[in-house]
Design a protein around this motif. Structure first.
Motif, PDB file in Angstrom:
ATOM      1  N   ALA A  99      10.862  51.919  65.147  1.00  0.00           N
ATOM      2  CA  ALA A  99       9.769  50.955  64.986  1.00  0.00           C
ATOM      3  C   ALA A  99       8.856  50.960  66.207  1.00  0.00           C
ATOM      4  CB  ALA A  99      10.339  49.555  64.752  1.00  0.00           C
ATOM      5  N   GLU A 100       9.453  51.029  67.398  1.00  0.00           N
ATOM      6  CA  GLU A 100       8.636  51.017  68.622  1.00  0.00           C
ATOM      7  C   GLU A 100       7.779  52.270  68.720  1.00  0.00           C
ATOM      8  OE1 GLU A 100      11.589  48.354  71.467  1.00  0.00           O
ATOM      9  OE2 GLU A 100      11.849  50.518  71.311  1.00  0.00           O
ATOM     10  N   ASN A 101       8.352  53.401  68.298  1.00  0.00           N
ATOM     11  CA  ASN A 101       7.574  54.632  68.310  1.00  0.00           C
ATOM     12  C   ASN A 101       6.358  54.520  67.393  1.00  0.00           C
ATOM     13  OD1 ASN A 101       8.338  57.236  69.777  1.00  0.00           O
ATOM     14  ND2 ASN A 101      10.343  56.400  69.226  1.00  0.00           N
ATOM     15  N   VAL A 102       6.597  53.972  66.190  1.00  0.00           N
ATOM     16  CA  VAL A 102       5.492  53.852  65.235  1.00  0.00           C
ATOM     17  C   VAL A 102       4.426  52.905  65.795  1.00  0.00           C
ATOM     18  CG1 VAL A 102       4.863  53.075  62.919  1.00  0.00           C
ATOM     19  CG2 VAL A 102       6.963  54.380  63.272  1.00  0.00           C
ATOM     20  N   ALA A 103       4.884  51.913  66.573  1.00  0.00           N
ATOM     21  CA  ALA A 103       3.957  50.870  67.017  1.00  0.00           C
ATOM     22  C   ALA A 103       3.185  51.238  68.286  1.00  0.00           C
ATOM     23  CB  ALA A 103       4.727  49.568  67.258  1.00  0.00           C
ATOM     24  N   VAL A 104       3.422  52.426  68.838  1.00  0.00           N
ATOM     25  CA  VAL A 104       2.839  52.746  70.147  1.00  0.00           C
ATOM     26  C   VAL A 104       1.313  52.560  70.163  1.00  0.00           C
ATOM     27  CG1 VAL A 104       2.340  54.623  71.753  1.00  0.00           C
ATOM     28  CG2 VAL A 104       4.665  54.247  70.989  1.00  0.00           C
ATOM     29  N   ARG A 154       3.825  57.414  62.980  1.00  0.00           N
ATOM     30  CA  ARG A 154       3.251  57.033  64.260  1.00  0.00           C
ATOM     31  C   ARG A 154       1.775  57.432  64.325  1.00  0.00           C
ATOM     32  NH1 ARG A 154       5.741  59.466  69.772  1.00  0.00           N
ATOM     33  NH2 ARG A 154       4.949  61.383  68.832  1.00  0.00           N
ATOM     34  N   ALA A 155       1.479  58.631  63.784  1.00  0.00           N
ATOM     35  CA  ALA A 155       0.093  59.082  63.818  1.00  0.00           C
ATOM     36  C   ALA A 155      -0.791  58.235  62.911  1.00  0.00           C
ATOM     37  CB  ALA A 155       0.022  60.549  63.412  1.00  0.00           C
ATOM     38  N   LEU A 156      -0.185  57.699  61.843  1.00  0.00           N
ATOM     39  CA  LEU A 156      -0.967  56.944  60.862  1.00  0.00           C
ATOM     40  C   LEU A 156      -1.041  55.459  61.181  1.00  0.00           C
ATOM     41  CD1 LEU A 156       0.424  58.616  57.621  1.00  0.00           C
ATOM     42  CD2 LEU A 156      -1.909  58.816  58.505  1.00  0.00           C
ATOM     43  N   ALA A 157      -0.227  55.007  62.152  1.00  0.00           N
ATOM     44  CA  ALA A 157       0.004  53.577  62.318  1.00  0.00           C
ATOM     45  C   ALA A 157      -1.286  52.786  62.547  1.00  0.00           C
ATOM     46  CB  ALA A 157       0.982  53.342  63.469  1.00  0.00           C
ATOM     47  N   ALA A 158      -2.174  53.329  63.361  1.00  0.00           N
ATOM     48  CA  ALA A 158      -3.398  52.576  63.657  1.00  0.00           C
ATOM     49  C   ALA A 158      -4.517  52.926  62.684  1.00  0.00           C
ATOM     50  CB  ALA A 158      -3.840  52.849  65.096  1.00  0.00           C
TER      51      ALA A 158
END
Lengths: 315, 523
Positions: A99-104, A154-158
């Motif tokens: 989760a933290e990785n995705v949220a970076v 992670r790349a798509l998160a934002a």
């Protein structure tokens, strides 16, 4: 979308490492929502070209414009936070949970924690990583395929409008690769994104690309649709590059619409956009589909279509 | 078992000192470690960005590491004086290599793909460093800090040589007095500290990366606090004394002095015997112990405080020989006797001055003295197969000079060959060498023979009452009886323990004798 301004515009990009010219005078546009595949043998400069786009490497000459703005005129971190980036080795932060990785990136952008949590949960669910089970795990606890899914999340998160992928499926075994590729193709998140993907896998390129840029020795050999590369190769290199897999690529490129242009071929699971390859699989599978043509008719039509393409090219 | 009981008794009696030394020890270790972390970690990070510099910097730190610790302290004293400064600086230099090296190794060990992905996601260089590289390098960095800590706890024992305190005070006192209990009293807590720090930091190292970050930050807070232990207020007084470890421990040294003169309010630091004079000269300390004939008394303008209550036993220099030597070479007795009573206190101080301060060769000093007294004879030509007289000496200039005097007399007046074994270390080593026959004679002092070698009961010492003749008579008789060794006649000077002050300061305060000093301190 010929009128829409290009999301990415590269102009006369050159990059040398020492005496070795890795990228030589490369110019191209990528339109909004388009998937461009950079294809070529290893050492052709495709990865370098990709890194020039998010300034992990700075060009010796030439410019990159993102949404009409020169990439060099904005802070490099700001630029990168607006561009998703996925690499073959994934590069998850080993001391962060899934989760933290995705949220970076959302975190860097200062998104609200609740929004970040909701986004993470949604992405993980869509990428078949049930958050209840995976959100709190660390990268080393995941399989290669799962790690790459997290990398994609992670790349798509934002929700960046542009995604760069460097051989994202290269390190996976063939079965996992095929299934993740299918997920990738069908992922709603990616449908309206501008994607630049690097691969050396011809099948993968044909499966995913709107257009393919075939590179050799740092120079563009041909930049066009898969069909054009296959049927109207610009030079001997392009022809040679696809020679070994020519038939398989033709089967994947031509559609029922190409074979039976005037006839209504649609049945329950076969449409005008179904490739010959998929139609053959459907007809010869364990539970053959019902169609308005037989396998023999299909292959005959396929032969004719090939001849027409050849003729069209010679003219 | 007996040692163990003695050890606990010692700790019990010296509990205050033990506690103070332990805190000082921790303070020295933590303070130097803090400096090393503050410089070493940024330096390691710098090297990870500029790898071209790494071989040079690591090489330099490695060379520093190989300098023997005693030598390093020696180099630092002229620059930083005595006290905690050179000690902390030396420890700091020793900690640098493991910390720089492990910082660099830790950063290099972070997978390049992780760093590239982080940069590609839009982390700034600072964020990559703080959130990715440092946390991932922390386990390796901690291992470096752990190594440095264990090294430092060990090396910090040497701080006692430069008046910086720590558990080395007991250890060096014990070595100087040949007292194993006292050595253990300092060595065991030092070893315990090393093990405790090692276990603690070993445990820290096994924490998860996240916890490690918190602990690392806590450590940066804890180190200055622990280093501050060193600065805890200690007893202060009008004057500060600097004593050699042996003086502090032996009965006729500081304990006897304190008792007889009622010396109070005289806080003291311990430092290497070689450094006490320098410390007094540079006013690092005011009162030191020394020897009444030391050449530096003259050189540095120090004043010997008169021992008006005769606490220090007489230390008349006398050659001690194996009787077999005189039996086989009867002609030697007369030759050796030529120095009897020839050397007064002031003469010996002057000879020592030439050696200690003018750095003249002991051999040249001996020749000049003998020529002056008309005792000089050119060495006789070597005789093949001549018997060899082996002369010993302890490891200081006066003994070298005495050995050379006797060597020159023997060479000039007999056909015997002479072999000098100078620098045999302390009293015990010389004495054992003489008993074993490794040497045939060496100059010993009556007080040393009495208190260090014979160690009679206090009643016997009291009965002798510090009278020079009585003491010589006693040691001569006892050595003959117990060891079969012979004390010849005294050379004349009394190289006894002495309290010394800078002449100018003593004059200003009107201090001439030890009683005056006691009176001044009690005011």
């Amino acid at each position: 979308m010929p009128d829409a301004p290009p999301v990415i515009r590269a102009t006369h990009l050159c990059k040398s490492f020492g005496a070795h010219a890795v990228v030589q005078d490369v110019s191209f546009d990528v339109a909004a929502g388009e998937t461009l595949v950079l294809l070529g043998p290893s050492g052709c400069g495709k990865t370098t070209l990709l890194k020039l786009l998010n300034r992990l490497i700075e060009p010796d000459e030439g410019t990159v414009e993102i949404n009409g703005r020169n990439a060099r005129q904005q802070p490099v971190e700001v630029l990168r936070r607006g561009i998703g980036y996925v690499i073959q080795q994934v590069g998850l932060l080993p001391h962060y949970t899934v989760a933290e990785n995705v949220a970076v990136v959302p975190h860097l952008l200062g998104h609200a924690p609740a929004a970040i949590a909701a986004r993470t949960t949604a992405l993980l669910t869509r990428l078949h990583l049930p958050p209840a089970r995976y959100a709190g795990q660390y990268p080393h606890q995941l399989s290669g395929g799962q790690q790459q899914r997290v990398g994609l999340a992670r790349a798509l998160a934002a929700d960046p409008p542009i995604i760069l992928l460097d051989e994202p499926f290269g390190a996976l075994d063939p079965l996992t690769r095929a299934s993740i590729r299918r997920e990738f193709r069908e992922l709603e998140e990616l449908k309206n994104k501008t994607v630049v993907l690097v691969t050396h896998d011809v099948t993968e390129a044909f499966e995913l690309a709107d257009r393919i840029m075939l590179l050799d020795a740092g120079q563009i050999q041909q930049l066009d649709t898969p069909r054009a590369l296959l049927f109207r190769p610009a030079n001997a290199f392009v022809r040679r590059f696809f020679a070994a897999e020519r038939l398989a690529l033709q089967l994947r490129t031509l559609t029922l619409g190409d074979l039976f242009p005037s006839t209504e071929t649609d049945t329950f699971d076969l449409t005008a956009t179904t490739t010959v390859h998929d139609a053959l699989e459907a007809l010869t599978g364990a539970a053959p589909a019902t169609a308005r043509f037989t396998v023999a008719q299909l292959m005959a039509a396929f032969g004719e279509a090939l001849q027409q393409e050849e003729k069209a090219w010679k003219r | 078992m007996e040692t163990l009981a003695a050890l606990f008794t010692f700790w019990h009696e010296q509990a205050g000192k033990l506690g103070e030394q332990t805190l000082q020890h921790i303070g020295l270790t933590a303070g130097s470690l803090l400096l090393a972390v503050l410089l070493g970690v940024p330096l390691g990070l710098f090297l990870s960005r500029r790898p071209r510099w790494a071989p040079a910097v690591l090489g330099l730190a490695g060379v520093l590491q190989t300098v023997p610790s005693i030598a390093l302290l020696g180099f630092l004293i002229p620059l930083l004086g005595i006290g905690p400064k050179p000690a902390i600086f030396a420890l700091f230099l020793y900690s640098l290599l493991p910390i720089i090296r492990n910082t660099l190794a830790g950063i290099r060990g972070v997978a390049p793909a992780v760093v590239e992905a982080a940069r590609g996601l839009g982390l700034t260089d600072g964020q990559v460093l703080r959130r990715v590289e440092l946390p991932l390098a922390l386990p390796v960095l901690m291992a470096g800090i752990r190594t440095a800590t264990v090294i430092n706890v060990g090396v910090a024992t040497l701080a006692a040589y430069v008046a910086a305190g720590g558990l080395g005070e007991f250890i060096f006192g014990g070595i100087a007095l040949n007292n194993p209990v006292m050595i253990l009293a300092g060595a065991l807590p030092a070893a315990g500290l090393a093990l405790a720090f090692d276990a603690l930091l070993g445990g820290v190292q096994r924490l998860s990366t996240k916890r490690l970050g918190q602990v690392g930050a806590a450590l940066l807070v804890a180190l200055p606090l622990l280093g501050g232990l060193y600065l805890l207020p200690r007893a202060t007084g009008k004057l500060l004394a600097g004593f050699s470890p042996e003086f502090v421990g032996r009965a006729d040294g500081l304990p006897g002095l304190t008792k007889s003169y009622g010396l109070v309010h005289l806080p003291s630091v311990v430092l290497a015997p070689a450094l006490v004079y320098e410390a007094a000269r540079h006013a690092d300390v005011d009162v030191i112990d020394g020897y009444s004939t030391d050449g530096r008394i003259r050189a540095y303008g120090l004043r010997v405080l008169r021992d008006d209550r005769r606490v220090f036993p007489p230390y008349y220099a006398v050659p001690v020989v194996r009787p077999a030597l005189l039996r086989t070479h009867p002609e030697l007795a007369a030759v050796l006797a030529r120095l009897d009573g020839q050397i007064s206190d002031s003469v010996m101080t002057d000879l020592n001055y030439r050696a200690d301060y003018l750095h003249q060769d002991p051999k040249a000093i001996a020749e000049a003295f003998l020529r002056l007294r008309g005792l000089w004879r050119a060495p006789r030509p070597a005789v093949a197969g001549a018997a060899v007289v082996k002369l010993g000496s302890k490891i200081f200039a006066e003994q070298y000079i005495l050995a050379e005097l006797y060597a020159a007399l023997i060479r000039g007046n007999t056909d015997l060959a002479v072999e000098t074994k100078t620098g045999l270390g302390g009293t015990t080593i010389c004495f054992e060498a003489l008993r074993d026959g490794a040497i045939d004679m060496y100059p010993e002092y009556t007080g040393t023979g009495l208190l260090v070698l014979l160690q009679p009961t206090p009643a016997v010492v009291d009965s002798l009452g510090g009278r020079p003749a009585a003491v010589l008579g006693y040691v001569r008789a006892e050595f003959r009886r117990r060891f079969g060794l012979e004390w010849l006649a005294p050379l004349g000077f009394n190289n006894t323990y002495a309290l010394l002050m800078r002449g100018q300061q003593a004059q200003e305060l009107g201090i001439v004798s030890v009683s005056d000093l006691g009176g001044y301190l009690r005011q």
